[in-house]
Design a protein around this motif. Structure first.
Motif, PDB file in Angstrom:
ATOM      1  N   LEU A  53       6.067  10.895  -7.640  1.00 51.85           N
ATOM      2  CA  LEU A  53       6.297   9.887  -6.595  1.00 51.85           C
ATOM      3  C   LEU A  53       7.090   8.713  -7.140  1.00 51.85           C
ATOM      4  O   LEU A  53       8.033   8.225  -6.506  1.00 51.85           O
ATOM      5  N   GLY A  54       6.712   8.243  -8.325  1.00 48.41           N
ATOM      6  CA  GLY A  54       7.411   7.113  -8.925  1.00 48.41           C
ATOM      7  C   GLY A  54       8.869   7.427  -9.216  1.00 48.41           C
ATOM      8  O   GLY A  54       9.757   6.590  -9.009  1.00 48.41           O
ATOM      9  N   SER A  58      -3.827   8.431   3.651  1.00 50.49           N
ATOM     10  CA  SER A  58      -2.606   8.004   2.945  1.00 50.49           C
ATOM     11  C   SER A  58      -1.348   8.493   3.650  1.00 50.49           C
ATOM     12  O   SER A  58      -0.469   9.117   3.043  1.00 50.49           O
ATOM     13  N   ASN A  71       1.669   6.939  -2.957  1.00 56.87           N
ATOM     14  CA  ASN A  71       1.304   6.456  -4.293  1.00 56.87           C
ATOM     15  C   ASN A  71       0.075   5.549  -4.247  1.00 56.87           C
ATOM     16  O   ASN A  71      -0.768   5.572  -5.150  1.00 56.87           O
ATOM     17  N   ASP A  72      -0.039   4.757  -3.181  1.00 61.87           N
ATOM     18  CA  ASP A  72      -1.232   3.922  -3.013  1.00 61.87           C
ATOM     19  C   ASP A  72      -2.480   4.795  -2.927  1.00 61.87           C
ATOM     20  O   ASP A  72      -3.532   4.459  -3.488  1.00 61.87           O
ATOM     21  N   LEU A  90       6.697   7.103   0.434  1.00 64.03           N
ATOM     22  CA  LEU A  90       6.307   7.449  -0.936  1.00 64.03           C
ATOM     23  C   LEU A  90       5.354   6.421  -1.519  1.00 64.03           C
ATOM     24  O   LEU A  90       4.424   6.767  -2.260  1.00 64.03           O
ATOM     25  N   GLN A  91       5.571   5.165  -1.192  1.00 61.34           N
ATOM     26  CA  GLN A  91       4.673   4.120  -1.689  1.00 61.34           C
ATOM     27  C   GLN A  91       3.284   4.253  -1.077  1.00 61.34           C
ATOM     28  O   GLN A  91       2.274   3.997  -1.746  1.00 61.34           O
ATOM     29  N   THR A 112       1.280  13.829 -10.174  1.00 59.69           N
ATOM     30  CA  THR A 112       1.718  13.489  -8.815  1.00 59.69           C
ATOM     31  C   THR A 112       2.304  12.081  -8.765  1.00 59.69           C
ATOM     32  O   THR A 112       3.341  11.841  -8.142  1.00 59.69           O
ATOM     33  N   ALA A 113       1.609  11.146  -9.436  1.00 56.32           N
ATOM     34  CA  ALA A 113       2.095   9.763  -9.454  1.00 56.32           C
ATOM     35  C   ALA A 113       3.458   9.666 -10.126  1.00 56.32           C
ATOM     36  O   ALA A 113       4.328   8.898  -9.696  1.00 56.32           O
ATOM     37  N   VAL A 158      -2.815   7.826  -4.193  1.00 56.42           N
ATOM     38  CA  VAL A 158      -3.047   8.399  -5.525  1.00 56.42           C
ATOM     39  C   VAL A 158      -3.774   7.403  -6.417  1.00 56.42           C
ATOM     40  O   VAL A 158      -4.723   7.751  -7.135  1.00 56.42           O
ATOM     41  N   GLU A 159      -3.352   6.159  -6.388  1.00 58.48           N
ATOM     42  CA  GLU A 159      -3.993   5.141  -7.222  1.00 58.48           C
ATOM     43  C   GLU A 159      -5.448   4.917  -6.819  1.00 58.48           C
ATOM     44  O   GLU A 159      -6.322   4.731  -7.675  1.00 58.48           O
TER      45      GLU A 159
END
Length: 296
Positions: free
Chosen positions: A227-228, A127, A78-79, A74-75, A223-224, A81-82
């Motif tokens: 995930l968070g 990703s 998220n990376d 998941l991280q 989405t973020a 997405v960022e």
């Protein structure tokens, strides 16, 4: 060969010494292992109760590793997405600058725009974690099983955020023929050859592009957030699993651990008893030798 006959007093002292030796060996084993119950022979009920608890703790510990790997998956998403979010904001800045830029500046800005936009799908495709990519496929799924004894699990469905994807949740999907030739179309195709040039675009076309980018940024925020939320839950579950394992192991220890202070005192007492038993055995032997002296 005839048996050696021992007197009642010697036999009694010998049996006492043997029992003391057995108890001393058991106490030394407890001190060496730290366990009061080392096998089912010592205490069958406590041994199997403790084994059940330690087996359960081992199963939960194995699940902890899976949870940790899921958090990493998941991280990684998220990376991605960022990184895409940062790229979209750069694209938005380019369009905002292009609205008031000169023709020469617009040409340079379009080159930057096309170069950056081509990176979006590449970022999404990169990703992945251990072969799982939650950003470029709506069929991808992350499943985390929390227990062997229940159906407790977490499913995280992947999304296809790729540019020009027709999948719901994509950054940009087809916007219809009415937008053909507009700058907004450039955000779909990301190719100068298939979209209107910056130098011939009106302010309204730039605004359309900015609006499309804002929509994409909103999609990324959603989405973020998902995930968070899942990472937070998995961390909570990880903390619970660790506490649960500690509780199970502590319960097993209560059934099997030896009291080192008590066992140490027992060993001293048993060693003293051994010395006394040996002395008593010596006294009994002296009595028999006294009888033998009568025949001299």
């Amino acid at each position: 060969m005839a048996e050696i006959a021992l007197s009642s007093s010697i036999r009694t002292n010998l049996l006492s010494l043997q029992r003391t030796d057995s108890l001393a060996q058991r106490t030394e084993t407890r001190l060496a292992t730290g366990q009061r119950v080392n096998s089912a022979i010592d205490d069958a009920v406590s041994f199997f109760q403790a084994k059940s608890l330690t087996d359960r703790a081992s199963d939960i510990s194995d699940r902890k590793s899976e949870i940790n790997q899921a958090i990493s998956s998941l991280q990684a998403a998220n990376d991605g997405v960022e990184a895409v979010d940062a790229t979209l904001r750069q694209l938005k800045g380019i369009l905002q600058s292009a609205k008031t830029a000169s023709t020469t500046e617009q040409t340079a800005l379009q080159t930057q725009f096309n170069t950056l936009s081509e990176q979006l799908n590449q970022i999404l495709n990169d990703s992945s974690y251990q072969g799982l990519n939650l950003l470029n496929s709506s069929t991808a799924k992350l499943t985390v099983q929390f227990s062997d004894s229940s159906n407790a699990k977490l499913d995280v469905q992947g999304k296809n955020l790729q540019v020009s994807s027709t999948t719901s949740g994509a950054l940009f999907t087809s916007i219809g023929a009415t937008a053909a030739g507009s700058l907004a179309c450039n955000i779909i195709a990301f190719s100068a050859a298939s979209s209107v040039a910056f130098t011939s675009a009106s302010v309204s076309n730039f605004d359309k592009g900015i609006a499309r980018l804002d929509e994409a940024i909103t999609t990324l925020r959603s989405t973020a957030a998902d995930l968070g939320s899942n990472v937070t839950f998995l961390n909570t579950r990880l903390d619970f699993s660790q506490s649960y394992v500690d509780t199970l192991e502590t319960g097993a220890d209560k059934l099997t651990l030896a009291d080192i202070n008590e066992e140490g005192a027992n060993l001293v007492a048993l060693q003293t008893r051994q010395q006394l038993a040996l002395q008593a055995l010596s006294f009994a032997g002296q009595n028999e030798r006294a009888v033998l002296s009568l025949f001299r």
